[in-house]
Motif scaffolding. Structure first.
Motif, PDB file in Angstrom:
ATOM      1  N   HIS A 154       6.557  -2.960   9.948  1.00  0.00           N
ATOM      2  CA  HIS A 154       7.693  -2.087   9.414  1.00  0.00           C
ATOM      3  C   HIS A 154       7.568  -1.465   8.047  1.00  0.00           C
ATOM      4  O   HIS A 154       6.941  -2.036   7.403  1.00  0.00           O
ATOM      5  CB  HIS A 154       9.202  -2.921   9.807  1.00  0.00           C
ATOM      6  N   TRP A 155       8.460  -0.447   8.010  1.00  0.00           N
ATOM      7  CA  TRP A 155       8.364   0.228   6.661  1.00  0.00           C
ATOM      8  C   TRP A 155       9.532  -0.438   5.734  1.00  0.00           C
ATOM      9  O   TRP A 155      10.299  -0.536   6.102  1.00  0.00           O
ATOM     10  CB  TRP A 155       8.837   1.760   6.771  1.00  0.00           C
ATOM     11  N   ASP A 156       8.983  -0.536   4.614  1.00  0.00           N
ATOM     12  CA  ASP A 156       9.880  -0.867   3.494  1.00  0.00           C
ATOM     13  C   ASP A 156       9.522   0.232   2.346  1.00  0.00           C
ATOM     14  O   ASP A 156       8.700   0.430   1.301  1.00  0.00           O
ATOM     15  CB  ASP A 156       9.706  -2.162   2.734  1.00  0.00           C
ATOM     16  N   GLY A 157      10.295   1.381   2.551  1.00  0.00           N
ATOM     17  CA  GLY A 157      10.176   2.522   1.757  1.00  0.00           C
ATOM     18  C   GLY A 157       8.621   3.281   2.082  1.00  0.00           C
ATOM     19  O   GLY A 157       8.472   3.390   3.272  1.00  0.00           O
ATOM     20  N   ARG A 158       7.830   3.119   1.143  1.00  0.00           N
ATOM     21  CA  ARG A 158       6.676   3.906   1.255  1.00  0.00           C
ATOM     22  C   ARG A 158       5.413   2.718   1.607  1.00  0.00           C
ATOM     23  O   ARG A 158       4.369   2.953   1.583  1.00  0.00           O
ATOM     24  CB  ARG A 158       6.067   4.609   0.157  1.00  0.00           C
ATOM     25  N   THR A 159       6.163   1.508   1.584  1.00  0.00           N
ATOM     26  CA  THR A 159       5.139   0.228   1.834  1.00  0.00           C
ATOM     27  C   THR A 159       5.263  -0.022   3.438  1.00  0.00           C
ATOM     28  O   THR A 159       6.243  -0.218   3.954  1.00  0.00           O
ATOM     29  CB  THR A 159       5.437  -1.050   0.943  1.00  0.00           C
TER      30      THR A 159
ATOM     31  N   VAL B 278       0.869 -14.556   8.163  1.00  0.00           N
ATOM     32  CA  VAL B 278       0.229 -13.610   7.253  1.00  0.00           C
ATOM     33  C   VAL B 278       1.014 -12.298   7.292  1.00  0.00           C
ATOM     34  O   VAL B 278       1.520 -11.673   8.028  1.00  0.00           O
ATOM     35  CB  VAL B 278      -1.087 -13.003   7.732  1.00  0.00           C
ATOM     36  N   THR B 279       1.376 -12.074   5.897  1.00  0.00           N
ATOM     37  CA  THR B 279       2.200 -11.060   5.554  1.00  0.00           C
ATOM     38  C   THR B 279       1.338  -9.936   4.645  1.00  0.00           C
ATOM     39  O   THR B 279       1.278 -10.552   3.594  1.00  0.00           O
ATOM     40  CB  THR B 279       3.884 -11.228   5.108  1.00  0.00           C
ATOM     41  N   GLU B 280       1.302  -8.740   5.177  1.00  0.00           N
ATOM     42  CA  GLU B 280       0.731  -7.826   4.371  1.00  0.00           C
ATOM     43  C   GLU B 280       1.613  -6.730   3.870  1.00  0.00           C
ATOM     44  O   GLU B 280       2.388  -6.165   4.606  1.00  0.00           O
ATOM     45  CB  GLU B 280      -0.578  -7.274   5.250  1.00  0.00           C
ATOM     46  N   ARG B 281       1.415  -6.361   2.604  1.00  0.00           N
ATOM     47  CA  ARG B 281       2.026  -5.122   2.203  1.00  0.00           C
ATOM     48  C   ARG B 281       1.322  -4.132   1.816  1.00  0.00           C
ATOM     49  O   ARG B 281       0.320  -4.333   0.837  1.00  0.00           O
ATOM     50  CB  ARG B 281       3.043  -5.477   0.957  1.00  0.00           C
ATOM     51  N   LEU B 282       1.153  -2.960   2.605  1.00  0.00           N
ATOM     52  CA  LEU B 282       0.057  -1.909   2.442  1.00  0.00           C
ATOM     53  C   LEU B 282       0.788  -0.848   1.686  1.00  0.00           C
ATOM     54  O   LEU B 282       1.841  -0.331   2.346  1.00  0.00           O
ATOM     55  CB  LEU B 282      -0.510  -1.545   3.756  1.00  0.00           C
ATOM     56  N   SER B 283      -0.009  -0.192   0.781  1.00  0.00           N
ATOM     57  CA  SER B 283       0.644   0.742  -0.143  1.00  0.00           C
ATOM     58  C   SER B 283      -0.103   1.601  -0.507  1.00  0.00           C
ATOM     59  O   SER B 283      -1.793   1.357  -0.683  1.00  0.00           O
ATOM     60  CB  SER B 283       1.269   0.343  -1.268  1.00  0.00           C
ATOM     61  N   LEU B 284      -0.132   2.910  -0.534  1.00  0.00           N
ATOM     62  CA  LEU B 284      -1.234   3.990  -0.825  1.00  0.00           C
ATOM     63  C   LEU B 284      -0.846   4.696  -2.181  1.00  0.00           C
ATOM     64  O   LEU B 284       0.261   5.208  -2.365  1.00  0.00           O
ATOM     65  CB  LEU B 284      -1.211   5.077   0.397  1.00  0.00           C
ATOM     66  N   ARG B 285      -1.688   4.621  -3.067  1.00  0.00           N
ATOM     67  CA  ARG B 285      -1.681   5.316  -4.127  1.00  0.00           C
ATOM     68  C   ARG B 285      -1.290   6.828  -4.025  1.00  0.00           C
ATOM     69  O   ARG B 285      -1.730   7.518  -3.056  1.00  0.00           O
ATOM     70  CB  ARG B 285      -2.745   5.468  -5.174  1.00  0.00           C
ATOM     71  N   LYS B 286      -0.554   7.636  -4.788  1.00  0.00           N
ATOM     72  CA  LYS B 286      -0.130   8.775  -4.628  1.00  0.00           C
ATOM     73  C   LYS B 286      -1.093   9.946  -4.325  1.00  0.00           C
ATOM     74  O   LYS B 286      -0.978  10.802  -3.738  1.00  0.00           O
ATOM     75  CB  LYS B 286       0.859   9.504  -5.846  1.00  0.00           C
ATOM     76  N   ASP B 287      -2.215   9.764  -4.886  1.00  0.00           N
ATOM     77  CA  ASP B 287      -3.449  10.749  -4.846  1.00  0.00           C
ATOM     78  C   ASP B 287      -4.034  10.379  -3.497  1.00  0.00           C
ATOM     79  O   ASP B 287      -5.069  11.038  -3.018  1.00  0.00           O
ATOM     80  CB  ASP B 287      -4.496  10.731  -5.911  1.00  0.00           C
ATOM     81  N   GLY B 288      -3.748   9.225  -2.850  1.00  0.00           N
ATOM     82  CA  GLY B 288      -4.283   8.933  -1.512  1.00  0.00           C
ATOM     83  C   GLY B 288      -5.742   8.407  -1.621  1.00  0.00           C
ATOM     84  O   GLY B 288      -6.251   8.116  -0.468  1.00  0.00           O
TER      85      GLY B 288
END
Length: 227
Positions: free
Chosen positions: A140-145, A172-182
């Motif tokens: 599920h999305w938590d903002g951009r994560t 297992v809980t993962e928080r996947l995030s992408l830096r703005k430059d991708g």
């Protein structure tokens, strides 16, 4: 809409991407692409640099595995028998991983034995008690994560090469995030397993985007060729 396809030939799979219309929802990053872990970690430590907080009986198992490997004895690592890595360990594997995100789903195709992990976004958690090598993953999305929860993990997998154990109660809980430059993908992995650890702990792994052809080489585990 993003249309994705994997074109497979002898010994390789190539990702072809064709963008039509809006590339992605403005508020959600798109993880589609080829990624490689920044550095292989044989013995995972927490984000604070400490050994995960093992319970005494689990610590004994871990210490024995470490001692056996140091002495050159057979440690019975599951992946040496061509068994799957498991959801958490797979994210630390030192091979490229191809991610495809579309239609409420994130598919991860790891070059290691071409293991495919599926994350269903916006779906309710899976019920029941049916352990699987890669567990059951929903996101599920938590903002951009993107928050990914994985349950029903088979206890026979290890969390790292050193031999960190876990039970079938591990979440297992993962928080996947992408830096703005991708170009940088971060996965903060939290292990919650009260049968094995005294408290939840987190280890973060980072991936660099692979430029150029989006290619996965053939990588198959066999008796005479182990990963």
């Amino acid at each position: 809409m993003m249309k994705s396809a994997i074109v497979c030939g002898v010994g390789a799979c190539v990702l072809g991407l064709a963008l039509t219309g809006a590339a992605r929802a403005a508020d959600h990053p798109d993880f589609t692409g080829l990624w490689r872990v920044q550095a292989f970690t044989a013995a995972i430590r927490t984000d604070q640099g400490a050994l995960p907080p093992l319970r005494p009986e689990a610590k004994a198992i871990y210490d024995q595995r470490v001692a056996d490997r140091a002495a050159g004895r057979d440690v019975h690592d599951p992946i040496d028998a061509c068994l799957p890595h498991g959801a958490a360990r797979l994210m630390f594997a030192p091979y490229p991983v191809l991610m495809l995100q579309a239609n409420g789903q994130l598919d991860m195709i790891q070059e290691a034995n071409h293991t495919t992990r599926l994350v269903y976004i916006g779906q309710p958690p899976v019920d029941g008690d049916d352990p699987k090598w890669l567990g059951d993953s929903t996101g599920h999305w938590d903002g951009r994560t993107l928050v990914v929860d994985t349950i029903n993990n088979d206890h026979r997998t290890w969390l790292d090469k050193a031999g960190l154990p876990h039970s079938d109660e591990m979440k297992v809980t993962e928080r996947l995030s992408l830096r703005k430059d991708g170009q940088l993908l971060t996965d903060a992995i939290t292990i919650d397993d009260p049968k094995t650890y005294t408290q939840p702990w987190t280890a973060t792994v980072r991936f660099n985007r692979v430029a150029g052809p989006q290619v996965l080489k053939e990588n198959v585990c066999t008796r005479d060729h182990r990963m």
